[in-house]
Design a protein around this motif. Structure first.
Motif, PDB file in Angstrom:
ATOM      1  N   ARG A 378      32.163  31.696  28.113  1.00 49.11           N
ATOM      2  CA  ARG A 378      33.202  32.142  29.054  1.00 49.11           C
ATOM      3  C   ARG A 378      34.230  33.034  28.375  1.00 49.11           C
ATOM      4  NH1 ARG A 378      32.454  26.728  30.748  1.00 49.11           N
ATOM      5  NH2 ARG A 378      34.350  25.943  29.784  1.00 49.11           N
ATOM      6  N   ASN A 379      34.496  32.789  27.081  1.00 47.89           N
ATOM      7  CA  ASN A 379      35.364  33.695  26.335  1.00 47.89           C
ATOM      8  C   ASN A 379      34.633  34.032  25.046  1.00 47.89           C
ATOM      9  OD1 ASN A 379      37.338  35.031  24.932  1.00 47.89           O
ATOM     10  ND2 ASN A 379      38.974  33.631  25.511  1.00 47.89           N
ATOM     11  N   ARG A 380      33.892  35.163  25.077  1.00 46.32           N
ATOM     12  CA  ARG A 380      32.960  35.425  23.987  1.00 46.32           C
ATOM     13  C   ARG A 380      33.657  35.659  22.664  1.00 46.32           C
ATOM     14  NH1 ARG A 380      27.780  36.068  25.468  1.00 46.32           N
ATOM     15  NH2 ARG A 380      27.438  36.088  27.715  1.00 46.32           N
ATOM     16  N   ARG A 455      35.471  33.186  33.821  1.00 43.39           N
ATOM     17  CA  ARG A 455      35.315  33.779  32.502  1.00 43.39           C
ATOM     18  C   ARG A 455      36.523  34.635  32.167  1.00 43.39           C
ATOM     19  NH1 ARG A 455      29.363  36.038  31.572  1.00 43.39           N
ATOM     20  NH2 ARG A 455      30.479  36.837  29.796  1.00 43.39           N
ATOM     21  N   HIS A 457      37.612  38.085  30.039  1.00 41.31           N
ATOM     22  CA  HIS A 457      37.010  39.265  29.438  1.00 41.31           C
ATOM     23  C   HIS A 457      37.900  39.833  28.359  1.00 41.31           C
ATOM     24  CE1 HIS A 457      33.606  39.468  32.066  1.00 41.31           C
ATOM     25  NE2 HIS A 457      34.415  39.134  33.068  1.00 41.31           N
ATOM     26  N   ARG A 459      38.735  42.807  27.817  1.00 40.95           N
ATOM     27  CA  ARG A 459      39.664  43.854  28.240  1.00 40.95           C
ATOM     28  C   ARG A 459      40.956  43.263  28.801  1.00 40.95           C
ATOM     29  NH1 ARG A 459      35.239  45.575  30.640  1.00 40.95           N
ATOM     30  NH2 ARG A 459      33.950  47.030  29.457  1.00 40.95           N
ATOM     31  N   GLN A 460      40.841  42.050  29.337  1.00 41.99           N
ATOM     32  CA  GLN A 460      42.059  41.429  29.878  1.00 41.99           C
ATOM     33  C   GLN A 460      43.001  40.984  28.766  1.00 41.99           C
ATOM     34  OE1 GLN A 460      40.160  38.321  31.930  1.00 41.99           O
ATOM     35  NE2 GLN A 460      39.811  39.496  33.800  1.00 41.99           N
ATOM     36  N   SER A 465      42.316  39.764  21.424  1.00 37.27           N
ATOM     37  CA  SER A 465      41.030  40.100  20.813  1.00 37.27           C
ATOM     38  C   SER A 465      41.221  40.835  19.503  1.00 37.27           C
ATOM     39  CB  SER A 465      40.220  40.976  21.762  1.00 37.27           C
ATOM     40  OG  SER A 465      40.220  40.419  23.036  1.00 37.27           O
TER      41      SER A 465
END
Lengths: 497, 124
Positions: A378-380, A455, A457, A459-460, A465
Motif C-alpha cells: 500500500r505504501n511501496r 494506498r 502514492h 507523488r502524494q 519519499s
C-alpha cells in the motif's frame, strides 16, 4: 584560514540562538529558519572537516581571553567535525521526514515551539561534541535532557507525558552521577579542562595516589552516561519515550541524543581519564558485560513486542549494547568499531522509525502487526525502505550494519578472553535481530486480497519519499564506501591524544 | 577507614544526603516526593562542592586591604560551579513540577504507578 577555526563556536551559537528566534516566528517560517540553520551548521562542519583533514592537526579554540588552565575551550579534530556533520544530516532528514506527522499530532500554534527544541537539541549536541571543558559538558548534558523531554511531550497525551516523566527521572539520576563524578575529579586534579585533567590523572596513576577516588570517579561518570543513553539494565524509560512520541522526536532521540552521550563518554575515556588508565580500571569490564547482556535482552524484548514502534525502540537497546561492547573491548579497533556503529545505527534507526510511520499510516493508524499485513504494497517506498533498514540492522552486505558487525568481529579476533563471548553473543544477537526484523518484513509483504485501507502514492508524499531515499543512500554509502570513513575515525581517535 | 570518615565527616554527610535523595527519586511513588528527592540529591552535590572549595581561616576572594597573597583567600571556582549547578537544578525542578501538574490534571493522582496502570487500561 583563521575564520574556519571559529566554525565550531559559530555553529553552536547559531543553533542555540535559532531557538529564541523561532519562538517569535509563526510555525511555517520557524520551520524554514530551522532547516536553514541545520543546513548552514552542516556545511560549516563539512568545511571544517575538510580543513582538518588537509592540515591533519586538531586545534584548540580559546573562549574569551583567558588562556588554558583558567579559561573555557573548544577543541576540534577530524572526528568531532565529522560527527557534527553527520548529526546535522541525520537531524535534518529526521525533522523533514516527520513534518507531515507533526501537523497531524501537534496543534498548529505549537509548531514553532518544536523548532525551538530542535535548535536547542542541535546546539547541545554540538557543544557535547566540541567542548574541551568538563563542566560545560555537564551544563549541555542538562540542556540536552531538557530539550529531549520537550521533544517527547510535544505530542500531548497521557502516554507521552508519563514517558517524559520517566525519562526525566532516569536522566536526572544519570546527570547527578555525572556531576558528582566531575566534582570529584575536580577535587582530585584541580582542573576542569580535559587536557589538564589528563596530565594530572596520568601523574596520579604513576605516583599511585588516590586510587579509590579515581576509580569512583570513572565509575560515576561512565554509569551516569550509560544510564542516560539507556544501556541495558537502565532502559525502562526507553520504549515508551520512543514508541509514543511524534516520529521526528523518536528518530532524533534514538539516533542522536543517545549518540551524543556515547560520544561524550568516548571523549572522557580518551581525553580526561586516558585510555590506558580506563582500560586498567574494572569499569571497562562492567561496560563490556552490560553491553553483551543488552545485545541479548534488548532483542528478546523486541521479539515479544506486538507494536512495531515499540519493537524498533527495543532494538535500540540491543544496538546500544553493541556500542558498549565495542568500548568494553579495550582496544583501538574496538573503539573504531563502536564509533562506526554510532554512525551506522543512527542512519538506520531513524530510517526505520520514519518508514514505519508510513506503513502504519496506510494501516488505519494502527501499529499492531496484524493490521500491518500487506502494508508494504500500500505504501511501496516506505515498505522498501523499511526492508532495507531491517536488512541493514540484521547485517546484510551492501548496508552499513554489515560493516559494523564485521568490524566488531575483526576487533574481537586476537582478544584473549573476550573473543569467545563476543563471537557467541554477536551470533545469537544477529539471529535474534533476524527473527524480529524478518518477521516484520514478511508481515508487511504478505499480500491481502482486499484491504480496507487506501494506498498511498509516492507523488502524494514527495518530501517523505525524498527523505527516505536520502536515508537509504546514506546507509548504502556507509556500507559501500566504509574504508575512507573507517580511516577518518581511526585518524580522529589518534588525534584525541 | 573509620578514622578517615570521622576526619572528613562533612563529605560523609554530603554523600549520605546524596544517597537519600537518590533513593527517594528512584523509589518513591509520589511524584512530589520524587522531586523533593531530586532536590536533596542535587543539594548534596553542591554541599560537597562548596566544602571542597572552602579553606578554614581564608577570606572571600575579593582584594580589599591590598593582600594579594593567594594563601589568604579561598578558591572561588567551586562557588561559581555551585551557582551554575543551582540554576540548572532549578530549571529541571520547574520542568518536573510542570509535568506533574499536567499529569495531575489528567488523572487526579500523583502516584506514578497508578497513572501507568490507567494508561495500560486505556490502551492508547
Amino acid at each position: 584560514m583563521e575564520l574556519i577555526r571559529n566554525f565550531p563556536f559559530f555553529s553552536i551559537m547559531i543553533a542555540m540562538f535559532s531557538g529564541p528566534v523561532c519562538s517569535v516566528l509563526p510555525g511555517k517560517v520557524a520551520r524554514v529558519v530551522n532547516a536553514c540553520v541545520i543546513v548552514i551548521v552542516g556545511i560549516m562542519s563539512a568545511v571544517l572537516l575538510g580543513y582538518l583533514y588537509v592540515t591533519g592537526e586538531s586545534f584548540v579554540y580559546m573562549m574569551g581571553h583567558f588562556p588554558a588552565p583558567w579559561g573555557n575551550e573548544i577543541r576540534a579534530g577530524v572526528l568531532e567535525a565529522g560527527m557534527a556533520m553527520f548529526f546535522c544530516i541525520v537531524m535534518l532528514l529526521s525533522v523533514l521526514g516527520g513534518i507531515k506527522k507533526l501537523f497531524d499530532e501537534v496543534v498548529v500554534s505549537k509548531h514553532n515551539l518544536y523548532y525551538i527544541l530542535v535548535g536547542l537539541m542541535l546546539s547541545s549536541l554540538l557543544a557535547l561534541v566540541y567542548t574541551n571543558d568538563l563542566f560545560t559538558a555537564y551544563v549541555f548534558v542538562e540542556i540536552n535532557t531538557i530539550s529531549a523531554c520537550g521533544l517527547i511531550m510535544i505530542r500531548e497525551n497521557g502516554r507521552t507525558i508519563e514517558a517524559a516523566v520517566r525519562y526525566m527521572i532516569m536522566s536526572l539520576i544519570g546527570s547527578a552521577m555525572i556531576l558528582l563524578g566531575i566534582c570529584m575529579i575536580y577535587d582530585l586534579t584541580g582542573h576542569l579542562l580535559m587536557s589538564n585533567i589528563k596530565e594530572s590523572v596520568a601523574a596520579m596513576t604513576a605516583g599511585g595516589t588516590y586510587p579509590e577516588p579515581l576509580l569512583c570517579t570513572i565509575a560515576l561518570m561512565s554509569v551516569g552516561l550509560a544510564i542516560k543513553c539507556a544501556l541495558f539494565p537502565f532502559h525502562s524509560w526507553l520504549p515508551d519515550a520512543y514508541g509514543y512520541s511524534t516520529v521526528s522526536s523518536a528518530a532524533i532521540l534514538s539516533s542522536l541524543v543517545s549518540k551524543g552521550y556515547i560520544f561524550l563518554l568516548i571523549k572522557i575515556i580518551y581525553r580526561v581519564i586516558g585510555f590506558d588508565v580506563y582500560k586498567g580500571s574494572g569499569v571497562i569490564d562492567v561496560m563490556f558485560i552490560f553491553g553483551l547482556a543488552g545485545m541479548i535482552f534488548g532483542s528478546v524484548s523486541a521479539i515479544r513486542e506486538s507494536d512495531v514502534r515499540r519493537m524498533i525502540a527495543y532494538s535500540s537497546v540491543a544496538q546500544i549494547g553493541y556500542i558498549f561492547m565495542g568500548i568494553g573491548m579495550g582496544t583501538q579497533f574496538g573503539m573504531v568499531a563502536a564509533v562506526f556503529h554510532i554512525l551506522s545505527h543512527a542512519s538506520t534507526k531513524s530510517l526505520l522509525f520514519i518508514s514505519a510511520i508510513g506503513l502504519t499510516d496506510v494501516s488505519g493508524g494502527s501499529r499492531k502487526f496484524i493490521e500491518l499485513t500487506g502494508s508494504g504494497y500500500r505504501n511501496r517506498i516506505a515498505g522498501l525502505s523499511f526492508a532495507i533498514g531491517a536488512l541493514s540492522m540484521v547485517g546484510v552486505p551492501l548496508f552499513s550494519g554489515f560493516i559494523s558487525k564485521l568490524l566488531f568481529a575483526e576487533a574481537a579476533i586476537n582478544l584473549s578472553g573476550r573473543m569467545l563471548p563476543v563471537f557467541i553473543v554477536l551470533g545469537i544477537s544477529t539471529i535474534l535481530n533476524a527473527i524480529y526484523f524478518m518477521k516484520t518484513v514478511i508481515r508487511i509483504y504478505t499480500p491481502v486480497d482486499e484491504s480496507p485501507y487506501p494506498r498511498a502514492h509516492m507523488r502524494q508524499l514527495p518530501l517523505y519519499s525524498m527523505v527516505l531515499c536520502a536515508f537509504v543512500i546514506l546507509n548504502v554509502v556507509l556500507g559501500v564506501m566504509s574504508d575512507p570513513i573507517i580511516g577518518l575515525i581511526g585518524q580522529g581517535l589518534t588525534m584525541f591524544d | 577507614m573509620l578514622h578517615n570518615l570521622a576526619v572528613n565527616y562533612e563529605e560523609a554527610i554530603a554523600m549520605l544526603l546524596f544517597v537519600i535523595g537518590f533513593a527517594n527519586l528512584l523509589l518513591q511513588k509520589n511524584l512530589i516526593k520524587k522531586i523533593i528527592g531530586l532536590n536533596i540529591m542535587d543539594s548534596a552535590v553542591y554541599l560537597f562542592l562548596a566544602l571542597k572549595g572552602y579553606i578554614e581561616g581564608a577570606a572571600v576572594p575579593i582584594v580589599v586591604n591590598g593582600i594579594t597573597d593567594k594563601e589568604a583567600y579561598i578558591n572561588p571556582v567551586p562557588a561559581g560551579l555551585v551557582l551554575t549547578g543551582i540554576v540548572v537544578s532549578v530549571s529541571v525542578s520547574a520542568l518536573m513540577l510542570s509535568l506533574t501538574i499536567r499529569l495531575y490534571r489528567r488523572y487526579h493522582t500523583l502516584n506514578l504507578d497508578e497513572i501507568s496502570m490507567r494508561l495500560k487500561k486505556e490502551g492508547l
